[in-house]
Design a protein around this motif. Structure first.
Motif, PDB file in Angstrom:
ATOM      1  N   THR A  13       0.842  -1.195   0.000  1.00 52.49           N
ATOM      2  CA  THR A  13       0.000   0.000   0.000  1.00 52.49           C
ATOM      3  C   THR A  13       0.881   1.250   0.000  1.00 52.49           C
ATOM      4  N   ASN A  14       0.257   2.406  -0.166  1.00 50.52           N
ATOM      5  CA  ASN A  14       1.008   3.666  -0.078  1.00 50.52           C
ATOM      6  C   ASN A  14       1.653   3.797   1.293  1.00 50.52           C
ATOM      7  N   GLU A  15       0.898   3.455   2.346  1.00 51.80           N
ATOM      8  CA  GLU A  15       1.454   3.500   3.701  1.00 51.80           C
ATOM      9  C   GLU A  15       2.595   2.496   3.835  1.00 51.80           C
ATOM     10  N   ARG A  17       4.603   1.541   1.457  1.00 55.01           N
ATOM     11  CA  ARG A  17       5.770   2.100   0.771  1.00 55.01           C
ATOM     12  C   ARG A  17       6.435   3.172   1.626  1.00 55.01           C
ATOM     13  N   HIS A  18       5.661   3.853   2.443  1.00 52.52           N
ATOM     14  CA  HIS A  18       6.230   4.845   3.360  1.00 52.52           C
ATOM     15  C   HIS A  18       7.000   4.138   4.490  1.00 52.52           C
ATOM     16  N   SER A  21      10.331   2.206   2.949  1.00 56.34           N
ATOM     17  CA  SER A  21      10.693   3.016   1.779  1.00 56.34           C
ATOM     18  C   SER A  21      11.934   2.500   1.046  1.00 56.34           C
ATOM     19  N   GLY A  25       8.103  -0.819  -0.098  1.00 59.39           N
ATOM     20  CA  GLY A  25       6.897  -1.295   0.573  1.00 59.39           C
ATOM     21  C   GLY A  25       6.904  -2.772   0.919  1.00 59.39           C
ATOM     22  N   THR A  46      -2.366   0.560   6.628  1.00 60.97           N
ATOM     23  CA  THR A  46      -3.034   1.805   6.264  1.00 60.97           C
ATOM     24  C   THR A  46      -2.626   2.849   7.303  1.00 60.97           C
TER      25      THR A  46
END
Length: 95
Positions: A13-15, A17-18, A21, A25, A46
């Protein structure tokens, strides 16, 4: 009706990948140097997940990260700290 869209478990998810990093992800493949992503262990967290998720949300990457931490920590403390809830608190720095 739940309108939250949950991505397939094989995609970070985007989270995620954060949080991971350096490996896009995914949990880092511990057998490779330099770090490479282990594509079988995506972070599916999330923004609602704990800052230091232990995988309770179903995230494979955070679950493995927590398992490695718990194995290395040994938990030689009290019975309260040996419980799963106690381990989560230690992992998150709440105790």
């Amino acid at each position: 009706m739940n309108s939250r869209i949950v991505p397939p478990r094989h995609i970070a998810t985007n989270e995620g990948r954060h949080r991971y990093s350096q490996t896009y992800g995914y949990f880092p493949d511990l057998a490779s140097a330099p770090r490479q992503p282990d594509m079988s262990l995506p972070c599916s967290c999330t923004v609602l997940c704990a800052p230091r998720c232990a995988g309770e949300c179903g995230c494979a990457a955070c679950n493995l990260q927590f398992a490695i931490w718990a194995d290395e920590a040994g938990h030689s403390g009290s019975e309260e700290l040996r419980s799963e809830e106690g381990q989560f608190k230690l992992y998150r720095g709440e105790v």
